[in-house]
Design an enzyme around this catalytic site. Structure first.
Site, short mmCIF file in Angstrom:
data_model
loop_
_atom_site.label_atom_id
_atom_site.label_comp_id
_atom_site.label_asym_id
_atom_site.label_seq_id
_atom_site.Cartn_x
_atom_site.Cartn_y
_atom_site.Cartn_z
N THR A 29 44.61 50.75 42.77
CA THR A 29 44.27 50.83 44.26
C THR A 29 42.53 50.78 44.13
OG1 THR A 29 43.83 53.27 43.99
CG2 THR A 29 45.95 52.54 44.96
N ASP A 30 41.72 50.81 43.20
CA ASP A 30 40.48 50.95 43.40
C ASP A 30 39.76 49.73 43.64
OD1 ASP A 30 40.62 53.59 42.81
OD2 ASP A 30 39.69 53.71 41.10
N SER A 76 41.80 49.61 37.46
CA SER A 76 41.33 48.48 38.00
C SER A 76 39.90 48.72 38.41
CB SER A 76 42.18 48.13 39.50
OG SER A 76 41.81 49.11 40.51
N THR A 107 47.21 53.03 38.76
CA THR A 107 47.84 54.19 38.71
C THR A 107 49.41 54.17 38.94
OG1 THR A 107 45.81 55.32 39.84
CG2 THR A 107 48.12 56.46 40.35
C1 SIN Z 1 43.15 52.07 39.19
O1 SIN Z 1 42.48 51.54 40.23
O2 SIN Z 1 43.64 51.42 38.33
C2 SIN Z 1 43.26 53.28 39.35
C3 SIN Z 1 43.44 54.21 40.75
C4 SIN Z 1 44.57 54.04 41.41
O3 SIN Z 1 45.05 52.76 40.97
O4 SIN Z 1 44.79 54.70 42.45
#
Ligand code: SIN
Length: 324
Positions: A107-108, A74, A23
């Site tokens: 974050t995922d 991710s 993100t």
């Molecule tokens: C991801 O994990 O690439 C998408 C979600 C995020 O980064 O918050």
């Protein structure tokens, strides 16, 4: 441990930022849209160029270079990208002039990558994962501050190990987990708490930097990685999913367990059959903080305070180590 005021060094530092997407590099069609974006759109070099605090660091003599290792959401992280990322991190760590590494990540699955990198590399220099909950296109993105804070931590004298920096807090890569789908402070480390806070470009350290014995990059060298799956114990659970996984040749199963690591008796029976057949079976927490407390008569080993996703990485690495 009493908190220690740990100031950034005044000497210029050399930091490498490896981009993998997320993100932090995401774009939406409207600056008001914090959820309907596409992750992994903006090059890491562009993201860095847009952070005034980093431009100031460079004006002070810091060297901040970047490399795009991947560009993905991710949730789609693969074993191949993990291997490539670990190789590139190690390559830069081996350069004497490099003081620290920052990895931009979604974050995922950050908790899985953080765990993997710490177990495989256990670096003596800092490797700092960072991410964002708002896309780069947002009216108030959190990515620029997280990037600036991550570079501060990567440039810290005495820092070592894999850590994650988000929303002003530093977490151990082996403990961090995502606990909220929307808030910018979406991360936690269960009972362990943060390692440090980043406040106005200064680090306030609460406990010691992580140490460990690295498994080494060779552990990731196998072309085909063992199959390790996660199953969940829940009301009405049964053993069919485990039996199907056994038929498909699964080598490891993590069960996300209820309570203090308890498992529905029908699922437990199937897991014990799998364990007897040589499958690596581990119980992990289904959610929440804390650590599974051994009862003294557990039939399936537990993964302590690890999340089920981290326990899966641990089982994967143990199986890979046997082959390496
Ligand atoms: C991801 O994990 O690439 C998408 C979600 C995020 O980064 O918050």
């Amino acid at each position: 441990m009493t908190s220690i005021d740990s100031n950034p060094t005044s000497a210029p530092r050399h930091i490498v930022v490896l981009g993998t997407g997320g993100t932090l590099a995401g774009m939406a069609t409207s600056a008001e849209d914090n959820v309907g974006y596409t992750a992994g759109q903006v090059a890491v070099s562009q993201l860095l160029a847009a952070v005034p605090a980093l431009q100031r660091r460079c004006a002070e003599g810091w060297s901040i270079e970047s490399e795009q290792v991947a560009q993905l959401d991710s949730k789609d992280m693969s074993h191949a990208v993990w291997r490539r990322l670990a190789e590139r991190v190690q390559w830069h760590l081996d350069r004497p002039e490099v003081d620290g590494i920052v990895v931009t990540h979604g974050t995922d699955t950050l908790e899985e990558t953080g765990y993997l990198l710490q177990r495989v590399l256990a670096p003596t220099k800092p490797v700092v994962l960072t991410a964002a909950m708002r896309p780069a296109s947002a009216a108030q993105p959190d990515g620029p501050q997280n990037l600036a804070d991550a570079v501060t931590v990567a440039g810290q004298v005495g820092a070592r190990g894999v850590v994650a920096v988000l929303a002003g807090k530093v977490w151990l890569g082996s403990e961090v987990r995502k606990v909220h789908p929307y808030r910018p402070d979406a991360f936690d480390a269960g009972d362990a708490g943060p390692l440090a806070h980043v406040e106005e470009g200064r680090l306030r350290l609460l406990r010691d930097w992580p140490t460990g014995t690295p498994l080494g990059l060779q552990v990731l060298a196998a072309d085909i990685w063992p199959e390790v799956q996660i199953v969940v114990s829940h009301a009405g659970a049964d053993g069919r999913v485990v039996d199907l996984l056994m038929e498909a040749g699964v080598q490891g199963v993590v069960v996300a367990a209820t309570g203090n690591g308890t498992v529905h008796h029908d699922l437990q029976a199937a897991l014990l059959r799998a364990q007897s057949a040589g499958v690596a079976v581990v119980r992990a927490l289904r959610g929440g903080a804390g650590c599974i407390v051994p009862t003294g008569h557990d039939l399936v080993p537990d993964a302590g305070a690890l999340t089920a996703a981290q326990a899966r990485v641990e089982v994967l690495l143990r199986l890979l180590s046997r082959r390496a």
